[in-house]
Design an enzyme around this catalytic site. Structure first.
Site, short mmCIF file in Angstrom:
data_model
loop_
_atom_site.label_atom_id
_atom_site.label_comp_id
_atom_site.label_asym_id
_atom_site.label_seq_id
_atom_site.Cartn_x
_atom_site.Cartn_y
_atom_site.Cartn_z
N GLU A 185 1.07 -1.41 -0.25
CA GLU A 185 0.22 0.08 0.06
C GLU A 185 0.90 1.16 -0.20
O GLU A 185 0.40 2.54 -0.51
CB GLU A 185 -1.01 -0.52 1.37
CG GLU A 185 -2.27 -1.31 1.09
CD GLU A 185 -2.96 -1.34 0.74
OE1 GLU A 185 -3.69 0.10 -0.11
OE2 GLU A 185 -3.84 -1.95 0.35
N ARG A 242 -10.77 9.57 -5.00
CA ARG A 242 -9.95 8.52 -3.74
C ARG A 242 -10.02 7.40 -4.89
O ARG A 242 -9.19 6.25 -4.51
CB ARG A 242 -11.54 8.08 -2.78
CG ARG A 242 -11.57 7.77 -1.78
CD ARG A 242 -11.78 7.69 -0.40
NE ARG A 242 -12.15 6.70 -0.18
CZ ARG A 242 -11.93 7.15 0.99
NH1 ARG A 242 -13.21 7.31 1.90
NH2 ARG A 242 -11.78 5.45 1.89
N HIS A 266 -3.58 -10.64 0.82
CA HIS A 266 -4.11 -8.87 0.05
C HIS A 266 -2.66 -8.11 -0.29
O HIS A 266 -2.58 -7.49 -1.56
CB HIS A 266 -5.05 -8.08 1.21
CG HIS A 266 -5.53 -5.94 0.40
ND1 HIS A 266 -5.82 -6.50 -0.49
CD2 HIS A 266 -5.06 -5.63 0.90
CE1 HIS A 266 -6.93 -5.17 -1.33
NE2 HIS A 266 -5.71 -4.59 0.18
N1 GLY Z 1 -8.11 2.07 0.93
C1 GLY Z 1 -9.20 2.65 -0.32
C2 GLY Z 1 -9.94 3.89 0.48
O1 GLY Z 1 -10.06 4.04 1.57
O2 GLY Z 1 -10.50 4.39 -0.13
#
Ligand code: GLY
Length: 361
Positions: A185, A242, A266
């Protein structure tokens, strides 16, 4: 210690980032004035490791506490577990004003947020993320969810916490696999939004592996800043901003689903999904070969797989149609036009997707 603000008007909140800052939690909680009784949702490992200290800090600040343990497994993100937790919460909530503390990783955070969003039509909750993935991503932004047999995160709401309290000293107890999962991430943020972070990661592998507190704080701060900015501008993922955080996730989720959630974690699946998305970007003439190679090298450097084993392309293709962000059979991918620059691209032909998948087979 540093503070990042998520700017959402009256629902704004702080992300506090530091090393060994648990002793300061009471002060921040008192300031928020959420109630006197803390219902702490966590798992048995975390309670054993940090429960006594957490209790000492909270009791010292005058809070009554109740721990609710859930199994440390994606299976806990279910309607059944939510029901059990809610009943226990209702029993605890007899006299005074109760609020929820999510103390754990993504599973605890998503479930606790969901419970907070529906109990009495919404009560206050805070996130104390204990994994790298939760500190940089899932604890921020108010996506709460439980899973159904039909798919992950299908039931939930956008419901923002009142505080995110990220103590990077918790990351010391993570094994390397969990750190790698979080790093997928982190790499995502660098690729979509931050060239400087990308360069920092290219040089910082050894320090991350050694859990260097300064480096971890810098990483958590950089990612929190990016996420806070995006959530502040597109809280409900309606403006195409987003969605950029889903870079690598369309194919990543399909790889997880095609492997029956057993083959790849993941983070590993997101790493592979990012490689496929970068390859798609290259094939569509959006990004230079040099950038593709740098991204591939970074993913490899952090110990994430660059090839899939044991999952058929046809199964991944089938699974990607079930992505909850699809409308009908129109697909939507996050592609890049350089390191630090991402955009949404819709309706990519199946042949191109298959070619990109073959790149990681
Ligand atoms: N994990 C992606 C989001 O929170 O939009």
């Amino acid at each position: 210690m540093s503070i990042v603000k998520v700017d959402l008007g009256k629902r704004s909140y702080s992300i506090i980032i530091g090393y060994a800052i648990l002793s300061q939690l009471g002060v921040h909680l008192k300031r928020l004035n959420m109630g006197t009784d803390a219902f702490i949702i966590t798992n048995s490992f975390l309670k054993k490791k940090y429960g006594a200290r957490l209790l000492q800090v909270l009791s010292g600040a005058g809070f009554n506490c109740h721990f609710k343990l859930i199994a440390d497994s994606e299976k806990s993100k279910s309607m059944e577990t939510a029901g059990v937790v809610i009943k226990e919460l209702a029993k605890f909530d007899q006299k005074k004003k109760v609020f929820i503390i999510a103390f754990g990783g993504g599973v605890v955070g998503d479930l606790a947020g969901f419970v907070a969003s529906v109990y009495k039509r919404g009560i206050s909750y805070i996130q104390i993320p204990t994994t790298l993935l939760a500190q940089v991503d899932s604890a921020i932004g108010g996506k709460t969810a439980v899973d159904l047999d039909l798919g992950k995160n299908l039931v939930g709401a956008f419901y923002q916490p009142r505080l995110v309290f990220s103590d990077v000293s918790f990351l010391k107890s993570l094994d390397l696999t969990q750190i790698r999962c979080g790093m997928a991430e982190v790499i995502k943020y660098a690729v979509i939004k931050d060239q400087n972070l990308f360069r920092f990661l290219e040089n910082g592998y050894r320090q991350v592996k050694q859990r260097n507190p300064v480096v971890l704080q810098k990483i958590v701060h950089a990612c929190s800043r990016i996420k806070a900015d995006i959530v502040g501008r597109d809280e409900k993922e309606t403006l195409g901003l987003r969605s950029l955080l889903n870079f690598g996730h369309t194919i990543g989720h399909a790889i997880e689903a095609a492997g029956g959630y057993k083959g790849y974690s993941h983070g590993q699946a997101v790493g592979l999904g990012m490689l496929a998305a970068v390859d798609l970007s290259y094939k569509m003439g959006l990004v230079a070969r040099k950038s593709v190679l740098r991204i591939e090298n970074l993913i490899r450097l952090y110990g994430l797989p660059v090839k899939i084993k044991g999952v058929a392309v046809a199964k991944i293709i089938q699974a990607h149609y079930y992505d909850k962000k699809f409308s009908g059979r129109e697909n939507k991918f996050i592609l890049i036009s350089g390191i630090g620059r991402a955009k949404v691209v819709r309706n990519i032909g199946l042949d191109l997707i298959k070619e990109a998948l073959c790149r990681i087979i």
